[in-house]
Structure formats: structure tokens, C-alpha cells
Enzyme design. Sequence first.
Site, PDB file in Angstrom:
ATOM      1  N   GLU A 109      -3.060  -7.638  12.855  1.00 57.26           N
ATOM      2  CA  GLU A 109      -2.611  -7.365  11.409  1.00 57.26           C
ATOM      3  C   GLU A 109      -1.374  -7.261  11.215  1.00 57.26           C
ATOM      4  OE1 GLU A 109      -5.055  -4.274   9.739  1.00 57.26           O
ATOM      5  OE2 GLU A 109      -4.468  -4.772   7.558  1.00 57.26           O
ATOM      6  N   ASP A 127       0.698  -1.266   0.009  1.00 62.80           N
ATOM      7  CA  ASP A 127      -0.028   0.107  -0.043  1.00 62.80           C
ATOM      8  C   ASP A 127       0.710   1.325  -0.047  1.00 62.80           C
ATOM      9  OD1 ASP A 127      -1.651  -2.024   0.405  1.00 62.80           O
ATOM     10  OD2 ASP A 127      -3.091  -0.838   1.823  1.00 62.80           O
TER      11      ASP A 127
END
Length: 768
Positions: free
Chosen positions: A738, A508
Site C-alpha cells: 500500500e 486521510d
Amino acid sequence: LTIAACLGYKGYNETRVNTPFSNSKLVEVSRLDKNDYYWGSYRSNMYFGMKTREPYSLVTGLMWYFSRTLQADGSGMRHWCTQNDRLEKYGWTKHDGKNFGIQEIIDNNVLITTSFVKDIHGSNGGDWTAKINATAIKSTSRNKEISLLFYTAIEDKTNGNINPIVDHSAEILKGVEGQTKDLGYFDLNFNVISSGEVDQSYLVTAAPNLGLLKETIFHHFKISKKANVEKIVLPGEALRLNNGKTLVPNFIVTQVTAELPVELEIRFERNSIASQKEKLTGKYYDTVLKNYENHFDTKFEDTFKLKTKGYNKTEVNFAKAAFSNMIGSIGYFYGSAQVKSVYTDLPVPYWKAPLFSAVPSRSFFPRGFLWDEGFHGLLLASWDLDLEMDIISHWFDLMNVEGWIPREMILGEEALAKVPQEFVTQVNTNANPPTFFLTLQYILSHKRSELMTKHLHLLEKLYPRLQAWFEWFNSTQKGEISGTYRWRGRNGETNRELNPKTLTSGLDDYPRASHPTVHERHVDLRCWMTLASSVMANLADILGKSTHKYENTFDYLSDNKHLNELHWSPTMSVYADYGLHTDKVRLERPKHASRQVQVSQDKVRVVLAEPEEKFVDTSFGYVSLFPFLLKIVDPDSYQLQKILQDIEKPELLWTNYGLRSLARSSPIYMKHNTEHDPPYWRGAIWMNLNYLTVAALQHYSKVEGPYQVEAGRIYTKLRNNLIKNVFYQQKKTNYLWENYGDKLGEGKGSHPFTGWTSLVVLLMSEQY
Ligand code: 6A9
């Protein structure tokens, strides 16, 4: 080319984006016995729900609440997994992906255990029983009484029907009977076990769709007063409309309100076949469940050998839970994605298709992600190759005629409900790392003979799709000069982002060239292509096809001299991207000429120095490691020596919890990308790339070369740090996360995240 294309038919280009690669599907040849995997906890987004692997399934599910904490706005009612519920804990502690599962949920100091056992027989899956057991860990005024709701619903009324079985004298719902095209006749029976007082009510109605079940229940809740005690109850049949018409039911709910402890048993039976056998209920259920548990324990040890390696019981249970919540999160989704190409003005629907896939996170991203799934595949293939080959088959059936597979699969109403509109459309120029090549490589080195004996036919069918996929990457993602590659999908127009994102790379907001141009070259993508060509060459060899092309590509891409010319920065001595770049960027609030109007405006990027074409070598991090991560760097090279040195430097990537994504020395380290976009891959510790690092370290400790000892030493340290931290954070919070903070190691982002973070199991077991 089709005739239509030759004739220049106008629709030709428009329709390519949503035209399937071919009509012969892999799922049809996958060896997975449909019967064994027909029923499952395939509703990834639910705390507990069983459904079938059918496009429009009969679905069942659990909700619960404590009457003392239920709010009028619906909060307090548990249904879809969400972090807003702030549950102390939830996750499958044992789940074999096939026969059974056991999950522990802790809410308000109440332990809710959900388990199921399947009795596979006949066709279409056979029967199953589930038990929901609620027991107080610590009694408080808030958790005295619990309400358990269990529902049955059908997604498509044209596919079947469901009807209540009511005990009219007691006014309770004893069960549900029904019929669907696939299942034939079936019934569900409810059984409540409690020593205290139990209050039961039910609802039979028509819900508008699966996305509104909770709302439908809330709409029908009413207060009843029995012996001066107020209770929240359901009204029974609610099928008559004001205009006198009656609805056909598609949603049937039973509610059990009781003091703790209480247990609800649900028995699903198809037809009468089951009635000739011992029923999966009560003590017998417990015995069968225990047998499956024992079998699971044995298989877990055979597969991962953690006890043998000296891990204690707590550690082994941690690994079992990490693994189980990953395999237990596998979902079955059906619907059509929304896609776009330059030839379509608006997004168009992909063809309707099923997806069978694990998910990164049950609460936050309960849907399929392409590159995540390649990592999940390493664990799943270790456990059950049939299962993994079926998952691969589903994903590759989603390939279009161009050889493209969308990055994120948002299929069906429930999946769509979780995604903001701006993220829904998938664009056919955008890639995502082809990690299924990692999975295939792993299968080739760990499960080769099983693959060859059981899945050869499937592999033959898969091969042309892999070829097309490879071709798609190699042509659409290539760079300007030979041997270079470039992720598409970066926004060169925006002045909002500090460094325009590269979502396609999977990383990202990891910093790349500050000014996206067509001259850019991305070192990670080149390395993915190197891996892809090597795996393709191996597969071609196995299948007796010509290996020539892939071998040549691999030789070309793995040539370190060439790699270094394109990606080794001689000034900084690191591997790097190349592009139009400057570090002198900053986010600032725009200044207004006129002071009279107070406009609150988002910060914009100011560029303080002219960008230049050069290596993006001031940001050291995961991207710089790729030639090493994918084992392309020559074992006796200076580059390897340098990377090994850099990895261990605390001022760069090293922490006691694993390698951080971006060096502390990077100008973008822990910087927001926009005002509203906090750092993501700009410092945090991510398990997937740490797993690849550990695997690479082990590799270089084993192949002949001058840095073997060094690699081995770092291998041990990094592996220990990662395992220790994920284990410790799980002990502290009950969840896997995560990613992890690089200063304290704390869990960050979504949770539970048993996607690639569960690779910790493979680290413990040292399987790479
Ligand atoms: C946002 C918000 C309720 C981001 O694990 C899945 C992906 C990875 O593939 C990727 O590498 N995650 C990583 O950078 C999560 C992506 C979530 C995107 C959707 C919607 C939901 O709001």
C-alpha cells in the site's frame, strides 16, 4: 424542480440523497460486449472464484487446507484473501481481463496454480475451464497432503437451481447441473488428475448466505476412519432437517484430498452447444492457455514496450504480475450502499446497483474506491479502453440527482462483511478527489481516436453526468471567498485527534489547519478543480458544446497570480492550505482531580497556543506540491524553481525510495493522530502521488522554460528510485504494498496492494 418540490412535499429533500441522477443508464450504452466480459474472476475478495456479471450470479470458488495445520476455529482453511493466512505469495501473474488468467499461490511450500480459460460463444459468455494445480516446492511433514474444495452456489434461489451429479457406485460428485434465468441450463464437470491415492467426498446443502460458506462447510465436516487413517470428510447430501422437512440446495462442494502433486479440473458448459466442439480440457486446454499467454505477452509489449526499453525478463515479469493482479482484481458487485444527508435522520439505502471496478487490495479493501479507481483507470485504459469505459460507466451510473458519487462502494454481503460498521455510511456532503478527470485526460492524450471512433455516443451520454459532477464539486465544496475550495467532512468538535482527519481528500491524516472552520481553504482541492475545468473544456470542445464556462473557470483557476495570493506563503515560500491553525498541539492522557479512581482514558489533544488564521505552511508535503503535480505552476515561475529545489532535499521529502508524504521537518511528521491511530500519510511513500510527481517532472522537462534541464534531471532520479524500490520489495516479499517506509523503503500497510502501486508499470513504460 419536480411538482412535489414546488408543493413543498415533505419527502422531497429526504429522498434526494438516494434518487438516481436519471433513469437512462450509461452501462446500457457502454460499448463493452457483455458476452466477452460476462464470466470472469470477478470475486475480488477470493483467492479464486468465477462469477458472472449478473446481479445475483451463479458463483464458484476454491478453498483449500492442509489437514496437518487445519484448526478447529477455521484457521488454516483458505477462502477469502486475508493477510492472516500469511501466504508466502499470491497474485495473478498473467491476466488479460477478458479471456484467461494465471495465478500463482504459495502456501506451506506448495505452489498452487489457478488458471482459467474462457471459450466465449453464443450469448451469456459461453463456457470456461479452470485448473487448480498443487505441487510441492519443498516437501515437509506439514504439506504432504492437501485438500482442495471447489464449490458452486447460487445467491438467489428464486433465480435458479443447482443439483449434484453423483456417481453413486463410487460415492463421488462428478459434477453439478443447474439452471438460472440468464444462463439457461449448464453443468460443471470435475476431473481429478493424480498419480497417488485420492480421497473424495462432497456436500450438498443450503447455506444461509454467501458470507457463511466456510462456516457451513466446517459445520458439516466429520472424521472418517479408513484403514485406520483418519480423514476429514464431507457427509454428502445434508438437506434433511430434524423436523422432516427437506431443504433446496444452493451450495454444492466437492472435496479432493490427495498427496501432491494433484490437479483438479473444472469444466463449465452451457447447454449442448459446447458438445459439438472440442472440449476445453486436458492437453487441449494447455494449448489454448499457451496461445492466450503468447497473445498477452505480445500485447503487453505493444502496450508498454518494456523489452524495447531494455528491461530484462525478470523485470518484465514483475511488471506483468503487477498489472495482471490489478486487472485480475476487477470485481462485479451488486447491492445498495448506505447513505445519509442532513435531511435523513438515519442512513438510508441507495438504489440497488451494480459496480464493475478494480479494487485497491484483494485482501484488505476488496471493493470500489472512487479516487483509487481514477488511478487504476490509467493502466486499464492503456490496455483495454472498452473495459475502462465500462468501469467509468458503472461509477457514473452511481451518481445521484445532486451530482454526488459516494466515495466508497460497499455493495453486497461479501463486501459488507469486510467493513466495520462505523465506515459503512456514505455522506452526501463528502467528496473524494475527482481523479476520473485524470483518467479522461489520459484517454484524451493517448487514446483519442479510439475514443472518438468507438465511444462517442457513450461520451455524449456521460457528458451531462460530468457536468453535474463538476457542478456538485464547484458548489458544495467551495470556500468562503471566490476561487477557494474546502474539503467537507472534517470534525471540528473532537478533542481526540492531534489534527482532525480529512478522509475526503484521500490523504486521510495529512495535516491541515489544526482547527477546522468554514474559513479554511485547501490548495489540493483547488488544483483538482483546475484540472477538472480543463478536461471539461476539452470534452465540451470535442462534443461541440459550449466551452465558454469551463474555459473561463480554467483561466480563472490556473492564473498563477491569483493562485499565489490565495495559497503561496511568502514567509515560507511554499504552497499551503489556509485556516485557523497552531502547531502547538499535543496528545496527553487526561489528568484526574481525584486519584482514588484509576480510570484508563484515551489521550486527548491539548492546545498550547491560541490558533490563528494563517497559512498552514510549517508542514511541507504532498499537499504543498499540488499546483506543480497538476501542472498548474507556470514553467518560468520562481515557484517552480523553488519546488524543484525543495523536492530534492532529504530533510524534506527526498528519499532513495521515492518522495515521502510529509517533510521530516513537519511538526506532525510520523505522529500518531490518536493513541490508536498510527501515522498514515505522515511520512510514508505513496505511489499515486509519486506517479503524479514523476509525470509533472517530465512535463516541465518538455515545456519551454528555464528549469527544463533541472526537471529532467530530477525526473530520471525519482523515477529510478521508485521503480527500483517497488521491484526490490516485491522480490523480497512477493508482494506490492500500500505504501513504503521512508527510512528503509520497506512495504507497509495492506498487501497485496496492486491498486495504484501498480502504476509502477506506467513509470517503467514512461506513459503519463
Ligand atoms: C477501513 C478497515 C478489515 C485509505 O485505497 C483505499 C483507501 C484510499 O482511497 C485512501 O486514500 N485507503 C487511503 O487513505 C484504504 C481505506 C480503507 C478504509 C476502510 C476498514 C478494514 O478492516
